[in-house]
Design a protein around this motif. Structure first.
Motif, short mmCIF file in Angstrom:
data_model
loop_
_atom_site.label_atom_id
_atom_site.label_comp_id
_atom_site.label_asym_id
_atom_site.label_seq_id
_atom_site.Cartn_x
_atom_site.Cartn_y
_atom_site.Cartn_z
N GLY A 191 -9.35 0.07 -0.62
CA GLY A 191 -8.65 0.56 -1.81
C GLY A 191 -8.82 -0.38 -2.99
O GLY A 191 -9.58 -1.36 -2.93
N GLU A 206 -2.06 -1.32 -3.33
CA GLU A 206 -0.75 -0.67 -3.21
C GLU A 206 -1.00 0.84 -3.24
O GLU A 206 -2.16 1.28 -3.23
CB GLU A 206 0.15 -1.11 -4.37
N ALA A 207 0.03 1.64 -3.29
CA ALA A 207 -0.10 3.10 -3.23
C ALA A 207 -0.92 3.67 -4.39
O ALA A 207 -1.62 4.67 -4.23
CB ALA A 207 1.28 3.76 -3.19
N THR A 208 -0.84 3.03 -5.56
CA THR A 208 -1.59 3.47 -6.73
C THR A 208 -2.16 2.25 -7.44
O THR A 208 -1.63 1.13 -7.29
CB THR A 208 -0.70 4.23 -7.73
N PRO A 209 -3.21 2.44 -8.23
CA PRO A 209 -3.72 1.30 -9.01
C PRO A 209 -2.66 0.71 -9.93
O PRO A 209 -2.61 -0.52 -10.11
CB PRO A 209 -4.88 1.92 -9.81
N GLU A 210 -1.79 1.54 -10.48
CA GLU A 210 -0.74 1.03 -11.36
C GLU A 210 0.21 0.10 -10.60
O GLU A 210 0.63 -0.93 -11.12
CB GLU A 210 0.06 2.20 -11.97
N ARG A 211 0.54 0.46 -9.36
CA ARG A 211 1.41 -0.41 -8.55
C ARG A 211 0.68 -1.69 -8.16
O ARG A 211 1.29 -2.76 -8.08
CB ARG A 211 1.89 0.34 -7.30
N THR A 212 -0.62 -1.58 -7.89
CA THR A 212 -1.40 -2.78 -7.58
C THR A 212 -1.35 -3.73 -8.76
O THR A 212 -1.08 -4.92 -8.61
CB THR A 212 -2.85 -2.41 -7.23
#
Length: 186
Positions: free
Chosen positions: A18, A36-42
């Protein structure tokens, strides 16, 4: 800026597990974030405790080399990433010692929290070792996924999707946990 230093920045990059993130300043990597679950959360988790830094579309050569090393490791190449310079200013001396031992674990091999504690000279520190690894800002450059609980159990993992991410990374490295055949055993 002196030789080898460059402006602070961060970027996301694609891997086999991911979208990961990396942040840098003054010639060193200051943080790495597993997906993480989304690139924004990463991105949000990467930058959570960091000084503000502008995103860079073109990481400096040393950071690009670190990104390529992480991508290769997560594609199954046996990379130790020891050449990647890390900024340890935000970690305690104890964490530095734990991370140094973890960095010395070769790809495809593991130690237990107790073995790391023994290497530090105090077997009673196993729980503190786990806590230090749980705060590792450099995974997988500091390969905390290679440290297991006693008896070959996975133990905890704070990166990415937790223990499933740890197990996936160990599978990529063809680590055999316990007596059961691994994913790649034929």
């Amino acid at each position: 800026m002196g030789e080898g230093a460059y402006a602070p920045g961060h970027t996301l990059f694609s891997t086999a597990i991911g979208m990961c993130g990396i942040a840098w300043a003054q010639g060193t990597v200051i943080a790495v974030q597993l997906p993480e679950a989304t690139p924004e959360r990463t991105r949000a988790r990467l930058l959570n405790d960091l000084p503000r830094s502008a995103e860079s579309a073109s990481p400096p050569a040393a950071v690009q080399a670190a990104i390529e090393g992480i991508q290769a490791l997560l594609n199954g190449e046996p990379r130790d990433l020891l050449e990647v310079p890390l900024d340890m200013d935000r970690v305690t001396p104890f964490q530095r010692d734990v991370y140094a031992i973890a960095r010395a674990i070769p790809p495809g091999q593991t130690l237990t929290y107790g073995e790391v504690a023994n290497a530090l000279g105090d077997p009673s520190l196993a729980r503190a070792v786990g806590q230090a690894l749980g705060h590792n800002p450099f995974a997988p450059i500091v390969p905390c996924h290679r440290v297991l609980a006693a008896g070959g159990r996975s133990g905890g993992f704070s990166g990415g999707n937790g223990v499933p991410t740890k197990l996936r990374m160990l599978q990529i490295e063809r680590v055999r946990i316990g007596r059961e055949p691994g994913l790649f055993d034929g």
